[in-house]
Design an enzyme around this catalytic site. Sequence first.
Site, PDB file in Angstrom:
ATOM      1  CB  THR A 177      27.796 -21.393  11.870  1.00  0.00           C
ATOM      2  OG1 THR A 177      27.578 -22.588  12.602  1.00  0.00           O
ATOM      3  CG2 THR A 177      29.151 -21.513  11.194  1.00  0.00           C
ATOM      4  N   GLY A 207      29.876 -30.736  14.831  1.00  0.00           N
ATOM      5  CA  GLY A 207      29.075 -30.479  13.627  1.00  0.00           C
ATOM      6  C   GLY A 207      29.939 -30.458  12.379  1.00  0.00           C
ATOM      7  CG  ASP A 208      28.346 -28.233   9.121  1.00  0.00           C
ATOM      8  OD1 ASP A 208      27.923 -27.939  10.256  1.00  0.00           O
ATOM      9  OD2 ASP A 208      28.241 -27.462   8.149  1.00  0.00           O
ATOM     10  N   GLY A 229      24.139 -24.507   9.119  1.00  0.00           N
ATOM     11  CA  GLY A 229      22.868 -25.227   9.144  1.00  0.00           C
ATOM     12  C   GLY A 229      22.974 -26.474   9.986  1.00  0.00           C
ATOM     13  N   GLY A 231      24.230 -29.374  11.028  1.00  0.00           N
ATOM     14  CA  GLY A 231      25.530 -29.920  10.657  1.00  0.00           C
ATOM     15  C   GLY A 231      25.554 -31.397  10.327  1.00  0.00           C
TER      16      GLY A 231
HETATM   17  N1  ASP Z   1      26.486 -26.007  11.247  1.00  0.00           N
HETATM   18  C1  ASP Z   1      26.573 -25.739  12.653  1.00  0.00           C
HETATM   19  C2  ASP Z   1      26.698 -27.029  13.389  1.00  0.00           C
HETATM   20  O1  ASP Z   1      26.022 -27.971  13.026  1.00  0.00           O
HETATM   21  C3  ASP Z   1      25.421 -24.977  13.181  1.00  0.00           C
HETATM   22  C4  ASP Z   1      24.905 -23.870  12.296  1.00  0.00           C
HETATM   23  O2  ASP Z   1      25.533 -23.507  11.323  1.00  0.00           O
HETATM   24  O3  ASP Z   1      23.865 -23.320  12.574  1.00  0.00           O
HETATM   25  O4  ASP Z   1      27.419 -27.090  14.353  1.00  0.00           O
END
Ligand code: ASP
Length: 319
Positions: A177, A207-208, A229, A231
């Site tokens: 991300t 995701g988050d 991370g 999410g």
């Molecule tokens: N947080 C992101 C998601 O879950 C992915 C990432 O940050 O690696 O879409």
Amino acid sequence: MSQAPILALHGGAGTIPAASLTPDLTNAYHDGIRTALAAGHAVLKSGGTALDAVTRTVVALEENPLFNAGHGAVYTTDETHEMDAAVMDGATGRAGAIAGICGPRNPVLAARAVMEKSAHVFLAGEGAMRFCREVGLEFMPSAWFGTERRLDALRQEMARRAANSADTRSDADRHGTVGAVALDVHGNLAAATSTGGITAKTPGRVGDSPVIGAGTWADNATCAISATGQGELFIRVAAAHEIAARMRWGGQSLAEAADDVANNVLAPIGGSGGLIALDAKGNLSLPFNCDGMYRGFIAPDGIAHSAIHREDWRIQAST
Ligand code: ASP
């Protein structure tokens, strides 16, 4: 008021393990971080807003195929891209977010347009795409977003699932991300986040990153946050807002709240990842609970710092 500006960014917690990162690739990541920092810092140095600085920084990261956002986004199980992004302005509390889009060249500009040109905070799917066309955002064909590396990661994951074998992928093959937080000369905070999500995600999965309070948050009274991370876990604990709430109601410092959420809230439930956090006093915290997080910052001295794994900081020339 004239506050010394501060800018920090992340390029995702999905870092390539140190052992497989060649010197050339290591340099390319540091260059990508430095280029994006310089783009955002130029805005801050000329008295521009934190909101413009984080937007500009994230655009630069979206343009770089090394990072999982915009050009370089990961693939869904359908071999398509579905991108999510958000921005939040700490001075006004206004926010804009977009989910599940493929077309606008820079998803962060789509999120910004939602904030500034719609009556809403969050647009998704087909309606979001129509909105992006109506406000005149630049579009690219879907092939522009893809890269061989991300396609390989998808195909390997699909083969693994078909064979029912154990998931031994590195974080780099799963996700990533980009995001930025800034404090401008006016004393205002802002945050922006943009992502392709998770490799081999189910179409429709969000995701988050675009969820205000989970992957993105900004409030002058507490902090600006951009997370990266797994999410699903960041959504379940409202990670970004949890940090702000600990500062606001629990009296924790930025560093205490950010470290606690990364290591004592997210890590125990499998929420692998990290975040960048900045408060209006200029305190900065970049915790992560996994192998690494592409990250960088420019503090008031104007010197750019970049890192990938633990304690591998490179200090760049003054900007
Ligand atoms: N947080 C992101 C998601 O879950 C992915 C990432 O940050 O690696 O879409």
